[in-house]
Design a protein around this motif. Structure first.
Motif, PDB file in Angstrom:
ATOM      1  N   ARG A   1      37.322  36.854  43.834  1.00 53.92           N
ATOM      2  CA  ARG A   1      38.747  36.949  44.182  1.00 53.92           C
ATOM      3  C   ARG A   1      39.409  38.103  43.444  1.00 53.92           C
ATOM      4  N   SER A   2      40.031  38.990  44.209  1.00 51.41           N
ATOM      5  CA  SER A   2      40.713  40.139  43.626  1.00 51.41           C
ATOM      6  C   SER A   2      42.117  39.743  43.199  1.00 51.41           C
ATOM      7  N   PRO A   3      42.625  40.290  42.085  1.00 52.06           N
ATOM      8  CA  PRO A   3      43.993  39.968  41.672  1.00 52.06           C
ATOM      9  C   PRO A   3      45.036  40.452  42.669  1.00 52.06           C
TER      10      PRO A   3
ATOM     11  N   ASN B   1      50.085  39.865  45.610  1.00 51.48           N
ATOM     12  CA  ASN B   1      49.919  40.238  44.209  1.00 51.48           C
ATOM     13  C   ASN B   1      49.778  38.971  43.377  1.00 51.48           C
ATOM     14  N   ASN B   2      48.586  38.734  42.844  1.00 49.65           N
ATOM     15  CA  ASN B   2      48.318  37.538  42.038  1.00 49.65           C
ATOM     16  C   ASN B   2      48.484  37.797  40.548  1.00 49.65           C
ATOM     17  N   LEU B   3      49.218  38.843  40.216  1.00 49.94           N
ATOM     18  CA  LEU B   3      49.489  39.177  38.822  1.00 49.94           C
ATOM     19  C   LEU B   3      50.941  38.855  38.494  1.00 49.94           C
ATOM     20  N   PHE B   4      51.271  38.922  37.217  1.00 50.56           N
ATOM     21  CA  PHE B   4      52.618  38.586  36.772  1.00 50.56           C
ATOM     22  C   PHE B   4      53.548  39.787  36.731  1.00 50.56           C
ATOM     23  N   GLU B   5      53.056  40.989  37.096  1.00 53.04           N
ATOM     24  CA  GLU B   5      53.906  42.160  37.095  1.00 53.04           C
ATOM     25  C   GLU B   5      53.804  42.888  38.435  1.00 53.04           C
TER      26      GLU B   5
ATOM     27  N   GLU C   1      43.099  52.978  40.875  1.00 50.98           N
ATOM     28  CA  GLU C   1      41.793  52.343  41.085  1.00 50.98           C
ATOM     29  C   GLU C   1      41.713  51.737  42.480  1.00 50.98           C
ATOM     30  N   VAL C   2      40.599  51.995  43.157  1.00 44.08           N
ATOM     31  CA  VAL C   2      40.382  51.422  44.480  1.00 44.08           C
ATOM     32  C   VAL C   2      40.022  49.946  44.307  1.00 44.08           C
ATOM     33  N   ILE C   3      40.887  49.050  44.805  1.00 41.65           N
ATOM     34  CA  ILE C   3      40.637  47.623  44.627  1.00 41.65           C
ATOM     35  C   ILE C   3      40.029  46.984  45.868  1.00 41.65           C
ATOM     36  N   GLN C   4      40.281  47.580  47.029  1.00 41.28           N
ATOM     37  CA  GLN C   4      39.738  47.043  48.268  1.00 41.28           C
ATOM     38  C   GLN C   4      39.519  48.167  49.273  1.00 41.28           C
TER      39      GLN C   4
END
Length: 479
Positions: A370-372, A403-407, A466-469
């Motif tokens: 699972r990607s963030p 976006n599964n991050l807090f920022e 950064e390439v995330i997907q």
């Protein structure tokens, strides 16, 4: 051989429950104060579990709760990781995995969860019941207190008990609210007048009322009449399941201890001076008196039994006093009682275990991969390509970024393995923290780079350089 009438009479206890009389009125249960080996272990387990329950909302990772189940904003946090509605498939698989685990655990060990870890049992038997014993005394003292007229002492004891019950219910309600909306918002609600946050105040009062009603009045009825888990036992339990069992082979026929005809010189009575029936059960009834649901475990496994072990401790105490081996009531399977067969890993357990391992493997793999930040790219429905004067062919696409991050994060796109440009309609795309953001962008590709009407293209989703997907889609051009 027993006659049909005798068999029916032996099973008559299953036609009713111990907490309701023939007229349908509730029989209030006054269980004796439990004590013994298993109860001591339960106190330690309860202390640990309640500490986890009350401390977890206070813990934070990078300023955010360790665990939160915000059903109102559809945001969930597990061990510092955010899950949104986009992750529903993980919730579904996790729910199925948990259900299979419950099935496996119940098939093997019966209702042990209820006696050792269920919040209802922990709070009722190890908190509220303890308060009741402390203020009103043991079972007989409680009966006498309820039966006598209202005097100053009775009013004081009853009022003190209810005040403490309400206080603990408020504490539990605030803790539960902290799990739902976070500690900071909970503190904000309780630090301001109710008029400034009426919905939050009403929610806290509703939680308090529910908890107080369950632990002060509903009590064992929550396990008997409300909770569906007990009813699953009839489907899940088998003859090899380990449950709290009465050893009928050793205990029957039961009978009272009887004094021998003559005791010389009026010396103190000893065990040798008593005549015993064939079985080890002396029919003292303590196993029934300590049961919080009012059942007689000697009748066999019943829906109402929550595996609290109080009957084991009571019976072991009696066995020690009459110089008999303990374990007349113990954790054992039906086959162990009847034929002496120990627990074995049955084909049924193997099948459940195989399914559970498979589900855990799938869930673990999905969580690791699972990607963030996750994205979905689709062509705008019904939109055709457009051809510019400079020979560029354009298509319009939609992007949804979770976006599964807090920022907040800035997202950019670029084409891979084909000449062309990507233009975001709003100029830039910012994925808001712990939410899903949508946007529109245009892909422009020179007509000379297109060889057919539909061309498969690949785009890279870039966050912080950064390439995330990598996403593939279709680009439509002229024939």
């Amino acid at each position: 051989m027993d006659t049909l009438e005798e068999i029916i009479n032996e099973e008559a206890y299953r036609d009713s429950i111990a907490t309701v009389d023939q007229d349908g009125k509730r029989i209030w249960i006054y269980p004796r104060k439990p004590k013994g080996y298993f109860h001591n272990w339960r106190k330690w387990v309860t202390a640990v579990l309640l500490a986890v329950f009350f401390i977890t909302p206070l813990l934070k990772v990078n300023g955010h709760p360790v665990m939160m189940f915000n059903i109102f904003e559809r945001t969930f946090i597990f061990f510092g990781r955010v899950f949104t509605p986009h992750d529903f498939y993980l919730v579904a698989i996790g729910g199925i995995t948990f259900f299979v685990f419950i099935i496996l655990f119940t098939v093997a060990f019966g209702r042990i969860w209820c006696g050792w870890a269920c919040p209802q049992t922990l709070f009722m038997e190890m908190v509220f019941r303890k308060i009741e014993y402390w203020i009103e005394g043991d079972a007989n003292q409680q009966r006498k207190l309820n039966a006598r007229p209202w005097d100053a002492d009775k009013i004081l004891r009853k009022t003190a008990k209810q005040v403490i019950f309400v206080a603990f219910s408020l504490l539990i309600a605030h803790t539960a609210m902290a799990y739902l909306i976070g500690l900071d918002k909970t503190l904000e609600i309780i630090s301001r007048p109710p008029s400034e946050n009426l919905s939050g105040f009403i929610g806290l009062m509703a939680f308090t009322f529910v908890f107080y009603g369950v632990f002060a009045y509903l009590r064992e009825q929550a396990c008997i009449a409300v909770c569906p888990y007990g009813r699953l036992q009839g489907v899940l339990l088998g003859k090899d399941s380990i449950v709290i069992s009465y050893d009928t082979v050793r205990g029957e026929p039961r009978g009272k201890l009887r004094r021998k005809a003559k005791v010389e010189n009026q010396r103190p009575l000893t065990i040798e001076d008593l005549v015993r029936p064939e079985g080890d059960c002396i029919d003292c009834g303590l196993c029934v008196q300590v049961c919080p649901t009012g059942i007689d475990i000697r009748n066999g496994t019943q829906l109402e039994c929550v595996n609290c072990t109080a009957c084991i401790d009571a019976c072991d105490t009696v066995m020690e006093k009459i110089d008999k081996p303990t374990g007349l009531i113990r954790y054992a399977s039906y086959n162990e009682i009847v034929s002496g067969k120990k627990f074995r890993f049955t084909p049924r357990l193997m099948a459940y275990t195989a399914v559970l391992v498979l589900l855990l493997g799938v869930l673990g793999s999905l969580l690791i991969q699972r990607s963030p930040i996750q994205s979905t790219i689709l062509r705008v429905p019904g939109a055709l390509f457009q051809e510019a004067k400079d020979g560029q062919i354009t298509n319009i696409y939609q992007i949804h970024v979770t976006n599964n991050l807090f920022e907040d994060k800035t997202v950019s796109l670029r084409l891979k393995d084909i000449q062309g440009t990507i233009t975001i309609a709003s100029g830039s795309l910012t994925a808001e923290a712990s939410s899903t953001t949508s946007g529109v962008f245009v892909v422009s590709i020179p007509a000379t780079a297109l060889q057919q009407m539909k061309t498969n293209i690949t785009m890279e989703v870039i966050v912080d350089g950064e390439v995330i997907q990598t996403k593939s889609t279709t680009f439509i051009g002229p024939m």
